[in-house]
Design a protein around this motif. Structure first.
Motif, short mmCIF file in Angstrom:
data_model
loop_
_atom_site.label_atom_id
_atom_site.label_comp_id
_atom_site.label_asym_id
_atom_site.label_seq_id
_atom_site.Cartn_x
_atom_site.Cartn_y
_atom_site.Cartn_z
N HIS A 2 0.82 -1.21 0.00
CA HIS A 2 0.00 0.00 0.00
C HIS A 2 0.86 1.26 0.00
N LYS A 3 1.98 1.22 0.69
CA LYS A 3 2.86 2.39 0.71
C LYS A 3 3.33 2.72 -0.70
N MET A 4 3.74 1.67 -1.42
CA MET A 4 4.18 1.91 -2.80
C MET A 4 3.05 2.49 -3.63
N ARG B 185 0.51 6.85 -6.74
CA ARG B 185 -0.69 7.66 -6.98
C ARG B 185 -0.40 9.14 -6.82
N LYS B 186 0.46 9.43 -5.82
CA LYS B 186 0.83 10.82 -5.58
C LYS B 186 1.48 11.41 -6.83
N ALA B 187 2.15 10.57 -7.58
CA ALA B 187 2.81 11.03 -8.81
C ALA B 187 1.88 10.96 -10.00
N GLY B 188 0.60 10.66 -9.75
CA GLY B 188 -0.37 10.68 -10.84
C GLY B 188 -0.49 9.39 -11.61
N ILE B 189 0.02 8.31 -11.05
CA ILE B 189 -0.04 7.02 -11.77
C ILE B 189 -1.19 6.20 -11.20
N ASN B 190 -2.03 5.69 -12.10
CA ASN B 190 -3.20 4.91 -11.68
C ASN B 190 -2.75 3.55 -11.18
N ASN C 22 14.26 3.67 -6.66
CA ASN C 22 14.12 4.04 -8.07
C ASN C 22 12.76 3.65 -8.66
N LEU C 23 11.88 3.13 -7.81
CA LEU C 23 10.60 2.60 -8.31
C LEU C 23 9.86 3.59 -9.19
N LEU C 24 9.63 4.78 -8.65
CA LEU C 24 8.82 5.75 -9.38
C LEU C 24 9.44 6.09 -10.73
N GLY C 25 10.75 6.36 -10.72
CA GLY C 25 11.43 6.72 -11.96
C GLY C 25 11.30 5.62 -13.01
N CYS C 26 11.50 4.38 -12.59
CA CYS C 26 11.44 3.27 -13.54
C CYS C 26 10.04 3.10 -14.10
N VAL C 27 9.04 3.21 -13.23
CA VAL C 27 7.66 3.06 -13.69
C VAL C 27 7.33 4.15 -14.69
N GLN C 28 7.71 5.36 -14.37
CA GLN C 28 7.43 6.47 -15.28
C GLN C 28 8.09 6.26 -16.64
N GLU C 29 9.32 5.79 -16.59
CA GLU C 29 10.03 5.56 -17.84
C GLU C 29 9.35 4.48 -18.67
#
Length: 491
Positions: free
Chosen positions: A393-395, A400-405, A478-485
């Motif tokens: 849930h933390k992840m 979500r905070k970064a706008g990812i569904n 690096n989770l957020l960065g990788c997902v965004q990429e």
RNA sequence: GCAGCCGUAGCUCAGAUUGGCCUAGAGCGCCUGACUGUGGAUCAGGAGGUCAUGGGUUCGACCCCCAUCGGCUGUACCA
């Protein structure tokens, strides 16, 4: 206990995500076009009094056929609206303080209690735009330009659609000249005029031969059913045939029409209006590949008084049996100067058009052009180890905070089931966090779409499993960065 | 509304010559497992149908007849 069968009324549908998203996109896109022309949105209720809709039959105290009507608690006869134009007329009559011209657009569901067919439903969305209070052909011309702009905003290109324009005054003039009185003393159409106009309207479906049969004695269709004709004389039929054969660029059509209606003041007026529209289209940059003049267009018989428009899709479509199918008109309208007079007495000129969103959507679907995803979720966080629930849930909240569904899989199943779930909904990314990763402050990201493609080339299971295609294990930081990429690579 | 065709598992369909071999099958999908924490493929199991409904003919009907309901197509009407 008797079990209840899940089922739908005919002509009513459930709309699933892919189509829903496509329709939402269409609505947003077309609304922007309308607004660019200065139109403002208004909404009215779905239920109105039947007489307000203009569908009351006083003789039998009933609503006209084809509309869903019922009694309110005070016994008054009410109905689900069958279009958005009648409610607009009500609004114009009711709020006299609204200045004219009024340019309004309206999105709404409308209901028609009739037989459904290809792209025809009993409940569907329309997106209307109308200009009230202006008699000038500039208004009608703008409406046609907006139709073109709207179609093109949906990536339906010139050549794939065509706006066909005609004028009811010309039709009346032609009838007059052919010796068929168009209107009776009370202002309504004569029976013979009605049958003739309906026959003309069918040219695109039946061809000239069928129309000529309908203008004469009548026609028997392929199932053996017989339709009574207008019973016109050969010379009358001849006159209409030459009218219907008029083709060519806008100026040629106008000139040819002029020759045929000359002497009928009504007809001449109609041709002059077409000529005005032609001039408008020409200087505004709308060539006849987008807007043409077509004498065979009739439209509904009850309220149009001047120009009428229909938009057809010109891309051929064959159904699974190989039969050519036609979706009919997807965006149509015209001038209706008499609609508000029912309420006010005074004539209020008005013109507009309406796009049948669901029919167009059905067409786009049949053409295989539907590109929206099955779901809006971008990331599925799988839950291998229930003791790590908080971490999952933390992840999710961080993404979500970064706008990812993001969805955390809340079900019970093992990992394969969770991945299949993501596959079913076309979710592009899955995140795996098990004991191993957790120990090392790492996380595994799977690129499911890439994996789907890779799997087609892999035969051997060992290779598939050991290779762990299209996935990487990275530091959790690096989770957020990788997902965004990874998401960006998709689009 | 009128006319024609059709109605077998969640989906697509098979069920031959004039009704008996159907205690109704297949593919896809779904569920369980082989594969220790990985989607596809493969293999092994499994769930799921009163053959639209009701009546009739017959020793016997998914198959023939009638009715009803539902679907598709054409046609009528269509703001």
């Amino acid at each position: 206990m008797e079990k209840c069968k899940p089922r739908l009324l005919k002509g009513f549908r459930d709309v699933f995500t892919q189509e829903y998203l496509a329709r939402r996109w269409m609505i947003e896109t077309i609304s922007k076009v309308y607004e660019r022309y200065g139109f403002i949105p208004i909404e009215t209720p779905s239920v109105e009094y039947v007489d307000v809709l203009g569908k009351y039959l006083p003789e039998c105290d009933k609503a006209q056929e084809g509309i869903f009507s019922f009694r309110d608690s005070d016994q008054s006869l009410v109905a689900l609206r069958y279009d958005l134009t009648a409610p607009l007329a009500r609004v114009v009559a009711q709020y006299k303080e609204i200045p004219r011209p009024l340019r309004r657009y309206q999105l709404g569901i409308v209901w028609r209690n009739e037989k459904p067919g290809l792209g025809r439903f009993r409940e569907f969305y329309q997106l209307d735009m109308d200009i009230v209070g202006i008699a000038s052909m500039q208004a009608d011309s703008e409406v046609c330009c907006i139709i073109c702009d709207s179609m093109e905003s949906l990536n339906i290109l010139p050549g794939e659609y065509l706006v066909k324009v005609n004028n009811r005054k010309i039709l009346n003039g032609i009838l007059e000249k052919a010796g068929i009185p168009p209107v009776a003393e009370d202002g309504s159409f004569t029976d013979r005029a009605l049958i003739t106009l309906r026959a003309i309207d069918k040219l695109d479906r039946m061809g000239m031969k069928g129309v000529i049969e309908l203008l004469g004695k009548g026609r028997r269709d392929e199932s053996g059913d017989f339709t009574q004709g207008a019973d016109l004389s050969p010379s009358q039929i001849q006159a209409l045939e030459s009218y219907l054969s008029i083709k060519g660029d806008r100026k040629t059509v106008c000139n040819d029409l002029w020759e045929l209606v000359k002497g009928s003041s009504m007809g001449e007026e109609g041709v002059k209006e077409l000529q005005e529209m032609d001039q408008f289209f020409t200087f505004a940059g709308y060539p006849q590949e987008k807007i043409c003049f077509d004498p065979t267009i009739v439209r509904g018989l009850s309220y149009y008084t001047g120009p009428v428009f229909e938009t057809v899709l010109t891309i051929p479509y064959k159904d699974e049996k190989g039969n050519e199918r036609d979706f009919g008109s997807v965006f149509s309208g015209g001038r209706y100067d008499g609609l508000v007079a029912r309420f006010l007495g005074e004539k209020v000129p008005a013109t507009g058009a309406s796009i049948g969103l669901d029919r167009l959507l059905e067409a786009i679907k049949c053409y295989g052009k539907l590109k929206t995803p099955k779901a809006t979720t971008q990331v599925l966080i799988t839950t291998m180890d229930k003791t790590l629930s908080q971490e999952y849930h933390k992840m999710a909240f961080a993404l979500r905070k970064a706008g990812i569904n993001t969805e955390v899989y809340l079900g019970k199943g093992p990992l394969p089931k969770q991945l299949k779930y993501a596959d079913y909904w076309d979710i592009p990314i899955a995140i795996l966090l098990g004991g191993d990763e957790f120990q090392n402050n790492q996380v595994t990201i799977k690129d499911l779409r890439k994996g789907r493609i890779l799997s087609q080339e892999i035969q051997d299971r060992e290779e598939w499993r050991k290779g762990q295609p299209a996935q990487i294990t990275i530091s959790r930081d690096n989770l957020l960065g990788c997902v965004q990429e990874m998401l960006q690579q998709k689009n």
